[in-house]
Scaffold this motif. Structure first.
Motif, short mmCIF file in Angstrom:
data_model
loop_
_atom_site.label_atom_id
_atom_site.label_comp_id
_atom_site.label_asym_id
_atom_site.label_seq_id
_atom_site.Cartn_x
_atom_site.Cartn_y
_atom_site.Cartn_z
N ARG A 19 5.47 6.19 4.02
CA ARG A 19 4.09 6.03 4.48
C ARG A 19 3.14 6.84 3.59
O ARG A 19 2.09 6.35 3.18
CB ARG A 19 3.96 6.48 5.94
N GLU A 20 3.51 8.06 3.27
CA GLU A 20 2.69 8.93 2.44
C GLU A 20 2.53 8.35 1.02
O GLU A 20 1.43 8.33 0.47
CB GLU A 20 3.36 10.30 2.37
N MET A 21 3.64 7.87 0.45
CA MET A 21 3.58 7.32 -0.90
C MET A 21 2.72 6.05 -0.95
O MET A 21 1.93 5.88 -1.88
CB MET A 21 5.00 7.01 -1.40
N LEU A 22 2.84 5.21 0.05
CA LEU A 22 2.05 3.98 0.08
C LEU A 22 0.58 4.26 0.36
O LEU A 22 -0.29 3.53 -0.09
CB LEU A 22 2.61 3.01 1.11
N HIS A 23 0.31 5.33 1.09
CA HIS A 23 -1.08 5.72 1.35
C HIS A 23 -1.76 6.13 0.04
O HIS A 23 -2.91 5.79 -0.20
CB HIS A 23 -1.12 6.86 2.36
N GLU A 24 -1.02 6.84 -0.79
CA GLU A 24 -1.57 7.29 -2.07
C GLU A 24 -1.71 6.14 -3.08
O GLU A 24 -2.68 6.08 -3.82
CB GLU A 24 -0.68 8.38 -2.67
N ASP A 25 -0.69 5.28 -3.12
CA ASP A 25 -0.70 4.17 -4.07
C ASP A 25 0.06 3.00 -3.47
O ASP A 25 1.29 3.02 -3.43
CB ASP A 25 -0.05 4.58 -5.39
N PRO A 26 -0.64 1.98 -3.01
CA PRO A 26 0.02 0.85 -2.36
C PRO A 26 0.98 0.08 -3.26
O PRO A 26 1.82 -0.65 -2.78
CB PRO A 26 -1.15 -0.06 -1.96
N TRP A 27 0.90 0.26 -4.57
CA TRP A 27 1.77 -0.47 -5.49
C TRP A 27 2.87 0.42 -6.07
O TRP A 27 3.54 0.02 -7.01
CB TRP A 27 0.93 -1.06 -6.63
N THR A 28 3.06 1.59 -5.50
CA THR A 28 4.06 2.51 -6.01
C THR A 28 5.47 1.94 -5.89
O THR A 28 5.77 1.17 -4.99
CB THR A 28 3.97 3.87 -5.30
N VAL A 29 6.32 2.34 -6.81
CA VAL A 29 7.73 1.96 -6.77
C VAL A 29 8.47 3.04 -5.99
O VAL A 29 8.40 4.22 -6.34
CB VAL A 29 8.31 1.83 -8.20
N ILE A 30 9.13 2.62 -4.93
CA ILE A 30 9.84 3.57 -4.08
C ILE A 30 11.33 3.51 -4.41
O ILE A 30 11.95 2.47 -4.26
CB ILE A 30 9.60 3.27 -2.60
N THR A 31 11.86 4.63 -4.89
CA THR A 31 13.28 4.72 -5.21
C THR A 31 13.89 5.85 -4.40
O THR A 31 13.17 6.74 -3.93
CB THR A 31 13.48 5.03 -6.71
N PRO A 32 15.21 5.85 -4.22
CA PRO A 32 15.84 6.95 -3.48
C PRO A 32 15.54 8.32 -4.10
O PRO A 32 15.30 9.29 -3.39
CB PRO A 32 17.33 6.62 -3.56
N GLY A 33 15.53 8.38 -5.42
CA GLY A 33 15.23 9.65 -6.09
C GLY A 33 13.85 10.18 -5.76
O GLY A 33 13.66 11.37 -5.52
N ARG A 34 12.87 9.29 -5.75
CA ARG A 34 11.50 9.70 -5.41
C ARG A 34 11.39 10.10 -3.94
O ARG A 34 10.66 11.02 -3.59
CB ARG A 34 10.52 8.59 -5.74
N VAL A 35 12.13 9.40 -3.08
CA VAL A 35 12.13 9.75 -1.65
C VAL A 35 12.69 11.16 -1.46
O VAL A 35 12.10 11.98 -0.76
CB VAL A 35 12.93 8.72 -0.82
N LYS A 74 -2.80 -2.11 4.60
CA LYS A 74 -3.23 -1.02 3.73
C LYS A 74 -4.45 -0.32 4.28
O LYS A 74 -4.55 0.90 4.27
CB LYS A 74 -3.52 -1.56 2.32
N THR A 75 -5.40 -1.10 4.78
CA THR A 75 -6.61 -0.53 5.36
C THR A 75 -6.26 0.29 6.58
O THR A 75 -6.79 1.39 6.77
CB THR A 75 -7.60 -1.65 5.73
N ALA A 76 -5.37 -0.21 7.43
CA ALA A 76 -4.97 0.52 8.64
C ALA A 76 -4.30 1.83 8.30
O ALA A 76 -4.54 2.85 8.95
CB ALA A 76 -4.06 -0.35 9.49
N ILE A 77 -3.46 1.85 7.26
CA ILE A 77 -2.79 3.10 6.86
C ILE A 77 -3.80 4.10 6.33
O ILE A 77 -3.78 5.27 6.68
CB ILE A 77 -1.70 2.82 5.81
N ARG A 78 -4.72 3.63 5.49
CA ARG A 78 -5.73 4.53 4.94
C ARG A 78 -6.61 5.13 6.03
O ARG A 78 -7.01 6.28 5.95
CB ARG A 78 -6.61 3.79 3.93
N GLU A 79 -6.93 4.33 7.04
CA GLU A 79 -7.77 4.81 8.13
C GLU A 79 -7.01 5.60 9.18
O GLU A 79 -7.59 6.19 10.06
CB GLU A 79 -8.47 3.61 8.81
N GLY A 80 -5.68 5.60 9.05
CA GLY A 80 -4.86 6.36 9.98
C GLY A 80 -4.66 5.69 11.32
O GLY A 80 -4.27 6.35 12.28
N THR A 81 -4.89 4.39 11.39
CA THR A 81 -4.72 3.69 12.66
C THR A 81 -3.33 3.07 12.79
O THR A 81 -3.01 2.50 13.82
CB THR A 81 -5.77 2.58 12.84
N LEU A 82 -2.50 3.18 11.76
CA LEU A 82 -1.16 2.64 11.84
C LEU A 82 -0.16 3.75 11.81
O LEU A 82 -0.26 4.70 11.16
CB LEU A 82 -0.91 1.68 10.67
#
Length: 82
Positions: A19-35, A74-82
């Protein structure tokens, strides 16, 4: 549910990181190492990589990333409603 018994990384921690990574950059690549890095843990044996990756991608899709309703989510995450 614990996903990595070596570092006690659980499902909630993975979801929080995704959730935090997608909030910062919705197009980020999420890998186990980054998690692991964002969760402040260091991968040890690596047997949990597939499980952590599956949970991260499942949660990403649950949030609506990768589907047709991404803009609203994306809008809901940025606004904190999700």
């Amino acid at each position: 549910m614990i996903l990595c018994s070596c570092t006690c990384l659980d499902q909630r921690a993975v979801q929080a990181v995704v959730r935090e990574m997608l909030h910062e950059d919705p197009w980020t690549v999420i890998t186990p190492g980054r998690v692991f890095h964002r969760a402040g843990r260091r991968m040890e044996c690596g047997r949990c990589c597939r499980l952590v990756n599956t949970e991260a991608q499942r949660f990403r899709h649950k949030l609506g990333y990768g589907s047709d309703e991404t803009t609203e989510t994306k809008t809901a995450i940025r606004e904190g409603t999700l």
